[in-house]
Scaffold this active site. Structure first.
Site, PDB file in Angstrom:
ATOM      1  N   GLN A 110       0.839  -1.198   0.000  1.00  0.00           N
ATOM      2  CA  GLN A 110       0.000   0.000   0.000  1.00  0.00           C
ATOM      3  C   GLN A 110       0.875   1.248   0.000  1.00  0.00           C
ATOM      4  OE1 GLN A 110      -2.188   0.414   3.679  1.00  0.00           O
ATOM      5  NE2 GLN A 110      -3.824   1.533   2.696  1.00  0.00           N
ATOM      6  N   SER A 113       1.097   6.376   2.590  1.00  0.00           N
ATOM      7  CA  SER A 113       1.773   7.366   3.442  1.00  0.00           C
ATOM      8  C   SER A 113       3.006   7.962   2.781  1.00  0.00           C
ATOM      9  CB  SER A 113       2.206   6.715   4.754  1.00  0.00           C
ATOM     10  OG  SER A 113       1.103   6.151   5.401  1.00  0.00           O
ATOM     11  N   SER A 145       4.674  -1.263   4.244  1.00  0.00           N
ATOM     12  CA  SER A 145       4.862  -2.634   4.731  1.00  0.00           C
ATOM     13  C   SER A 145       4.975  -3.593   3.560  1.00  0.00           C
ATOM     14  CB  SER A 145       3.669  -3.063   5.580  1.00  0.00           C
ATOM     15  OG  SER A 145       3.479  -2.158   6.624  1.00  0.00           O
ATOM     16  N   GLU A 228      -9.648  -1.881   5.630  1.00  0.00           N
ATOM     17  CA  GLU A 228      -8.461  -2.136   6.445  1.00  0.00           C
ATOM     18  C   GLU A 228      -8.846  -2.238   7.907  1.00  0.00           C
ATOM     19  OE1 GLU A 228      -5.431   0.872   5.956  1.00  0.00           O
ATOM     20  OE2 GLU A 228      -3.959  -0.355   7.012  1.00  0.00           O
ATOM     21  N   GLU A 360      -5.877   8.171  17.574  1.00  0.00           N
ATOM     22  CA  GLU A 360      -6.438   9.535  17.661  1.00  0.00           C
ATOM     23  C   GLU A 360      -7.296   9.832  16.423  1.00  0.00           C
ATOM     24  OE1 GLU A 360      -3.147   8.841  18.236  1.00  0.00           O
ATOM     25  OE2 GLU A 360      -3.383   8.946  20.411  1.00  0.00           O
TER      26      GLU A 360
HETATM   27  C1  LIG Z   1       3.925  -0.889  11.443  1.00  0.00           C
HETATM   28  C2  LIG Z   1       3.406   0.122  10.474  1.00  0.00           C
HETATM   29  C3  LIG Z   1       3.091  -0.263   9.191  1.00  0.00           C
HETATM   30  C4  LIG Z   1       2.638   0.667   8.277  1.00  0.00           C
HETATM   31  N1  LIG Z   1       2.354   0.248   7.002  1.00  0.00           N
HETATM   32  C5  LIG Z   1       1.960   1.151   6.084  1.00  0.00           C
HETATM   33  C6  LIG Z   1       1.754   0.758   4.737  1.00  0.00           C
HETATM   34  O1  LIG Z   1       1.921  -0.395   4.382  1.00  0.00           O
HETATM   35  N2  LIG Z   1       1.394   1.684   3.821  1.00  0.00           N
HETATM   36  C7  LIG Z   1       1.189   2.983   4.177  1.00  0.00           C
HETATM   37  O2  LIG Z   1       0.828   3.758   3.302  1.00  0.00           O
HETATM   38  N3  LIG Z   1       1.382   3.404   5.440  1.00  0.00           N
HETATM   39  C8  LIG Z   1       1.772   2.523   6.400  1.00  0.00           C
HETATM   40  N4  LIG Z   1       1.989   2.925   7.700  1.00  0.00           N
HETATM   41  C9  LIG Z   1       1.886   4.359   8.007  1.00  0.00           C
HETATM   42  C10 LIG Z   1       0.728   4.761   8.913  1.00  0.00           C
HETATM   43  O3  LIG Z   1      -0.466   4.752   8.208  1.00  0.00           O
HETATM   44  C11 LIG Z   1       1.072   6.156   9.461  1.00  0.00           C
HETATM   45  O4  LIG Z   1       2.217   6.012  10.276  1.00  0.00           O
HETATM   46  C12 LIG Z   1      -0.035   6.740  10.274  1.00  0.00           C
HETATM   47  O5  LIG Z   1      -1.127   7.071   9.441  1.00  0.00           O
HETATM   48  C13 LIG Z   1       0.395   7.969  11.075  1.00  0.00           C
HETATM   49  O6  LIG Z   1       1.099   8.898  10.323  1.00  0.00           O
HETATM   50  P1  LIG Z   1       2.458   9.481  10.844  1.00  0.00           P
HETATM   51  O7  LIG Z   1       3.303   8.324  11.218  1.00  0.00           O
HETATM   52  O8  LIG Z   1       2.965  10.382   9.806  1.00  0.00           O
HETATM   53  O9  LIG Z   1       2.130  10.268  12.173  1.00  0.00           O
HETATM   54  P2  LIG Z   1       1.571  11.768  12.315  1.00  0.00           P
HETATM   55  O10 LIG Z   1       0.435  11.943  11.390  1.00  0.00           O
HETATM   56  O11 LIG Z   1       2.693  12.740  12.231  1.00  0.00           O
HETATM   57  O12 LIG Z   1       1.028  11.720  13.803  1.00  0.00           O
HETATM   58  C14 LIG Z   1       1.804  11.970  14.962  1.00  0.00           C
HETATM   59  C15 LIG Z   1       0.893  12.018  16.174  1.00  0.00           C
HETATM   60  O13 LIG Z   1      -0.022  13.094  16.031  1.00  0.00           O
HETATM   61  C16 LIG Z   1      -1.327  12.647  16.174  1.00  0.00           C
HETATM   62  N5  LIG Z   1      -2.219  13.411  15.311  1.00  0.00           N
HETATM   63  C17 LIG Z   1      -2.043  13.745  14.011  1.00  0.00           C
HETATM   64  N6  LIG Z   1      -3.098  14.422  13.553  1.00  0.00           N
HETATM   65  C18 LIG Z   1      -3.965  14.532  14.578  1.00  0.00           C
HETATM   66  C19 LIG Z   1      -5.256  15.123  14.726  1.00  0.00           C
HETATM   67  N7  LIG Z   1      -5.901  15.705  13.726  1.00  0.00           N
HETATM   68  N8  LIG Z   1      -5.844  15.024  15.940  1.00  0.00           N
HETATM   69  C20 LIG Z   1      -5.219  14.397  16.986  1.00  0.00           C
HETATM   70  N9  LIG Z   1      -4.019  13.830  16.895  1.00  0.00           N
HETATM   71  C21 LIG Z   1      -3.409  13.894  15.698  1.00  0.00           C
HETATM   72  C22 LIG Z   1      -1.265  11.189  15.742  1.00  0.00           C
HETATM   73  O14 LIG Z   1      -2.349  10.451  16.239  1.00  0.00           O
HETATM   74  C23 LIG Z   1       0.044  10.766  16.311  1.00  0.00           C
HETATM   75  O15 LIG Z   1      -0.105  10.438  17.648  1.00  0.00           O
HETATM   76  C24 LIG Z   1       2.457   2.013   8.652  1.00  0.00           C
HETATM   77  C25 LIG Z   1       2.767   2.413   9.953  1.00  0.00           C
HETATM   78  C26 LIG Z   1       3.242   1.480  10.863  1.00  0.00           C
HETATM   79  C27 LIG Z   1       3.565   1.920  12.243  1.00  0.00           C
END
Ligand SMILES: Cc1cc2nc3c(=O)[nH]c(=O)nc-3n(C[C@H](O)[C@H](O)[C@H](O)COP(=O)(O)OP(=O)(O)OC[C@H]3O[C@@H](n4cnc5c(N)ncnc54)[C@H](O)[C@@H]3O)c2cc1C
Lengths: 390, 361
Positions: A110, A113, A145, A228, A360
C-alpha cells in the site's frame, strides 16, 4: 445454504486432493470453484453468498490439510486491495488482478503514506501527470509494509494540485517491478525491516491501471481504509490472537502467577472476548455491503487490548521478559502479530495504534462520522492544494 | 458458539417499539425522580400498562399462561426499561422469580405470568450465583428468618423463599402480607430495596432440591441485567451527544473539542461492545447453549462497569446541569452504580470466569 456449501467443499476436496495437488494449482482451482471468498461474485472467486459463511469454508479447508494462501504475507492484498478492486475496478481489472491476488501469486502493498502525509493522508504530494495513455509518477512513499515482497501496489497520487487537497487525488494500481520503483528497507523498533521507503522516479502507469475516476482517489482510498479497519484484528474464535498467547503462558507456567497479574489478565480476557463478540456482531451487520466507519471502533479496541496484553505478558515473564530473541536486521516475508517471542510482540503491538490510522484519528472518525460531532478545525480544506501551507 | 445471532430481529424491534411507546406515555423522568421523595405512586399505572402488553409472562410458555418468548425478547424489554430507569419489577418478577417457578409445576406460575400476582425470589440484590444462598429456617412449614436488601420485595405479593431443607435447599411460597417488609432508603430508589422478616409465616412448598434452580435464576437475572445496562449506557451516550452538539462555550459547540470527541468515541466503542456482550448472553440463555455461564459472567464483568462509566461521563460532560436534581442523569448514575453491585460485582464474575475458562489464580 450451509449444507449446500459443505457439499460443494466436499466435492471440491474429492476432486483436488490437497495431499497430491500442487499448491498453486490447488489455490487456483479453489478460486475458480467460487470457494475463495464466498461473498465475492460468481466468476471472481466467490458465490455471492453471505460473508458470515467464510470462516466455515476456511475451517473445512484447514481441516482437510489444504494449503492456505499465506494470509500473513498478503494482508494488504486480501484485506484492502482485493475489496477495493472489487468495488471500483473495471471488469478487465477484476479479471486481471483478483485471482493471482487471492492465490498469493501476486503480493500487494500500500503506497499511501508519505513523509508529509501520515494522518493527513489527503496531503500526498506524489505527482501523477498524464502522458497519452500513461501516467508518469514521481514522489516518495514511506512506511510501506512488505514493499520488498510486493508485485503490485495500491497507490494514491496527486493528479491536480490546483484543486483542494481531497479533490486532486487519483488512485492507481502500480507495478512494483517497473523501472523507477526503488524500495529501501526501514529498520524498525523490533530490529527487523517490515516496512520500507519507496522512491518513485518517472514510473509509467498505464491508464487502464487507474482505479476509479480521475480525481476520485480520496473516495476510493476511503473504501480501502474502511476495509483495512475491519480486516485488522478479526478473530473468529475465542482466545485467538494475543489473548490466547498470554492465556497459554498462564496455564503452562503456574510458577509465574501472582494475584495482581491474575486480575489484570482476567480483565483483559473479558475485554478480548467482548471485542471478539463485537467483531462478530459487526460482521453480521456488514455481511452484505461495504464496511463503513464503524470498523474504526473495533480497531481502537483491538489496538488497546493487544498492547495491554503484550505488556502484561512481559511482566508475567519477569526475568525472562528482560531478554530479547534477535535484533538482526531481517526483511520478513510475513507479518505475524503473535509470532516470535514476547519482547517482539510487545514492541510490534505498539504499531497497532498507528498503522491503518492512529487511534487519535480513528477517534476523530468515530466522533464525526458515526456520532455526528463537529469536524476538526481545517485551514486547508477549500483552498487549492498547491497554495496550502506544507 | 459463533453462529448465534447477535443482531436484533424484526420481531424484537417491533416489541421494542411497543415497549418504548408505552414507556414514553407512562414513565416520565420527573415522576421517576419523585420516588426519591417517597412518592411510590409517581408512576402508577406503568406496571399495569406493561402487564397489558403481556410482559410478566414473556418468558413463560403459552401452555402455562405466558407469551412463549425467549430471553432474547426479555433482553430487548430490559434495554428499554434501562433507557428509562423504569421502576418496575420486570427483572425481579418476570425474569428471576419466574425462572424458579418454571422449574416447578405450581400454578403460581400462571398467576405471575398473567400479572395477577407479582413475585420475588427472597435473596439480597447483591447476591452472586456463586455465593452461599440465604436460608430461612422452617419448622414444619412455619418460616423464620431475615433476608436483607431485597429488590422487588415492595412490589411483590408473593415471596419465593429459599428454605433450609436437610443438607439442601427448598423454595417455599409465602404471601407477602404474612411477612414484615421494611422499605430501605436505597441508593437507587427506582429499584428500592427492602428488608424482609419472616416470623412464623406459613410457606407452601414450591420446589424441592432447588439449589440449582435458584442459582440458574440468579444467573438468568445477571445475564439479562447486562441488557438493562446497555439501555442505561445508550441513553447516557445519546443524551450526552445531543447536549454537546448544542451547548456552546468559547464560541463553538463543546462537542467540537477533541478532548470531548475522543471520550465520546471511546464511550461509543464501549457501548457497542456492551451490546455485543449482552446479545451473546441473551442468545446463549435463549438457546440453552452450554456457553451461557461464561457468556453471563463475561457480560456482567464488562457491562456493569461500562454502564457506570457511561453515567459518569454523561454527568461530567453535562457538568453543572448534570449535578442538578432536575436533570435525569442522576437517576441513571444511581441505577448504574446499584446495578454494578447487583447479582455479583464484576470482580466476582471475573473470579468465576477464572474457573470456567481455566485461568486459575
Ligand atoms: C507498522 C506500520 C506499518 C505501516 N504500514 C503502512 C503501509 O503499508 N502503507 C502505508 O501507506 N502506510 C503505512 N503505515 C503508516 C501509517 O499509516 C502512518 O504512520 C499513520 O497514518 C500515522 O502517520 P504518521 O506516522 O505520519 O504520524 P503523524 O500523522 O505525524 O502523527 C503523529 C501524532 O499526532 C497525532 N495526530 C495527528 N493528527 C492529529 C489530529 N488531527 N488530531 C489528533 N491527533 C493527531 C497522531 O495520532 C500521532 O499520535 C504504517 C505504519 C506502521 C507503524
Amino acid at each position: 445454504m450451509r449444507e449446500e456449501l459443505h457439499d460443494r467443499v466436499r466435492v471440491f476436496l474429492a476432486d483436488h486432493d490437497p495431499a497430491t495437488t500442487e499448491r498453486t494449482q490447488f489455490l487456483r482451482a479453489r478460486y475458480d470453484a467460487g470457494l475463495a471468498w464466498v461473498h465475492f461474485p460468481i466468476g471472481l472467486g466467490g458465490l455471492g453468498l453471505d460473508q458470515a459463511l467464510q470462516p466455515e469454508v476456511d475451517r473445512l479447508f484447514r481441516e482437510a490439510g489444504a494449503p492456505d494462501n499465506r494470509p500473513g504475507a498478503n494482508t494488504i492484498g486480501l484485506g484492502m486491495a482485493g475489496p477495493t478492486i472489487l468495488a471500483y475496478g473495471t471488469d478487465a481489472q477484476k479479471d486481471r488482478f483478483l485471482r493471482p491476488l487471492w492465490t498469493a501469486e501476486e503480493i500487494w502493498c500500500q503506497l499511501f503514506s508519505e513523509p508529509g502525509a501520515g494522518s493527513d493522508l489527503a496531503n500526498v504530494a506524489t505527482r501523477a501527470v498524464r502522458d497519452g495513455d500513461e501516467w508518469v509518477v514521481n514522489g516518495q512513499k514511506v512506511w510501506t509494509s512488505g514493499a520488498h515482497n510486493a508485485r503490485f501496489a495500491i497507490l494514491v497520487a496527486r493528479t491536480d494540485p490546483g484543486l483542494p487537497k481531497h479533490h486532486g487525488l487519483t488512485y492507481f494500481l502500480c507495478d512494483m517491478t517497473d523501472p523507477g520503483v526503488d524500495v529501501r528497507p526501514l529498520r524498525q523498533i523490533t530490529g527487523e525491516a517490515e516496512f520500507n521507503e519507496v522512491f518513485l522516479t518517472d514510473v509509467r502507469i498505464p491508464d487502464d491501471q487507474r482505479l476509479g475516476e480521475v480525481g476520485e482517489g480520496w473516495k476510493v482510498a476511503n473504501a480501502t481504509l474502511n476495509n483495512e479497519r475491519v480486516s485488522i484484528g478479526k478473530a473468529a474464535d475465542r482466545e485467538s490472537g494475543m489473548v490466547g498467547v498470554v492465556a497459554r503462558t498462564w496455564r503452562e507456567r503456574p510458577e509465574l502467577r501472582t494475584p495482581e497479574l491474575h486480575d489484570r489478565l482476567l480483565r483483559l480476557w473479558v475485554d478480548a472476548e467482548v471485542a471478539r463478540l463485537t467483531g462478530a456482531r459487526l460482521r453480521q451487520k456488514l455481511s452484505l455491503g461495504q464496511p463503513g466507519p464503524e470498523g474504526s471502533a473495533m480497531k481502537l479496541s483491538f489496538a488497546r487490548i493487544a498492547q495491554q496484553l503484550s505488556g502484561l505478558e512481559l511482566e508475567l515473564l519477569g526475568e525472562e521478559g528482560l531478554r530479547y530473541s534477535d535484533w538482526t536486521l531481517v526483511r520478513p516475508a510475513n507479518v505475524d502479530f503473535t509470532g516470535r517471542d514476547a519482547g517482539y510482540r510487545y514492541l510490534r503491538a505498539k504499531g497497532n495504534s498507528i498503522e491503518g490510522g492512529t487511534s487519535e484519528i480513528l477517534r476523530n472518525i468515530v466522533a464525526e462520522r458515526v456520532l455526528g460531532l463537529p469536524g476538526e478545525h481545517r485551514v486547508d480544506k477549500d483552498i487549492p492544494w498547491k497554495e496550502s501551507a506544507k | 458458539m459463533s453462529d448465534l445471532d447477535l443482531l436484533h430481529s424484526e420481531t424484537e424491534e417491533d416489541l421494542r417499539a411497543s415497549v418504548r411507546a408505552l414507556l414514553g406515555d407512562h414513565c416520565d423522568p420527573v415522576a421517576v425522580t419523585r420516588m426519591y421523595d417517597g412518592d411510590r405512586f409517581a408512576v402508577d399505572g406503568l406496571w399495569k400498562a406493561l402487564t397489558d402488553l403481556g410482559l410478566p409472562g414473556l418468558l413463560v410458555p403459552e401452555e402455562r399462561g405466558g407469551q412463549g418468548a425467549s430471553a432474547r425478547e426479555a433482553a430487548v424489554v430490559l434495554e428499554e426499561l434501562g433507557r428509562t430507569v423504569a421502576p418496575v419489577p420486570f427483572l425481579t418478577s418476570a425474569v428471576i422469580a419466574t425462572t424458579v417457578l418454571l422449574e416447578s409445576d405450581s400454578d403460581l406460575l400462571a398467576a405471575v405470568a398473567g400479572g395477577e400476582r407479582t413475585a420475588v425470589l427472597l435473596v439480597p440484590w447483591s447476591i452472586a450465583a456463586t455465593d452461599d444462598l440465604p436460608r430461612i429456617r422452617s419448622d414444619d412449614g412455619v418460616l423464620t428468618g431475615t433476608v436483607t436488601s431485597v429488590a422487588g420485595a415492595l412490589e411483590a405479593d408473593l415471596l419465593l423463599v429459599p428454605v433450609a431443607s436437610g443438607d439442601g435447599l427448598a423454595v417455599h411460597a409465602v404471601d407477602a402480607s404474612d411477612a414484615g417488609v421494611t422499605p430501605l432508603v436505597s441508593l437507587d430508589m427506582t429499584r428500592q430495596l427492602a428488608d424482609v422478616v419472616l416470623d412464623g409465616a406459613v410457606g407452601t412448598l414450591v420446589l424441592d432440591d432447588a439449589a440449582h434452580a435458584v442459582r440458574r435464576a440468579i444467573d438468568a437475572g445477571a445475564a439479562l441485567l447486562a441488557s438493562e445496562q446497555v439501555g442505561i449506557a445508550r441513553w447516557c451516550l445519546e443524551t450526552t451527544l445531543a447536549h454537546v452538539k448544542v451547548r456552546k462555550q468559547f464560541g463553538r459547540p463543546i462537542g467540537g473539542f477533541q478532548a470531548i470527541k475522543h471520550r465520546l468515541a471511546d464511550l461509543y466503542t464501549g457501548v457497542e461492545s456492551a451490546t455485543a456482550a449482552a446479545r451473546y448472553a441473551a442468545a446463549t440463555l435463549a438457546e440453552g447453549d452450554p456457553d451461557a455461564t461464561i457468556a453471563t459472567s463475561t457480560a456482567q464483568a464488562f457491562n456493569a462497569d461500562l454502564a457506570v462509566l457511561a453515567a459518569e461521563e454523561a454527568l461530567q460532560l453535562h457538568a453543572g446541569i448534570g449535578m442538578t436534581w432536575e436533570h435525569p442523569v442522576h437517576l441513571y448514575l444511581k441505577r448504574a452504580k446499584a446495578d454494578q453491585i447487583a447479582l455479583g460485582r464484576s470482580g466476582q464474575h471475573r473470579a468465576r470466569l477464572a474457573t470456567l475458562i481455566g485461568l486459575p489464580g
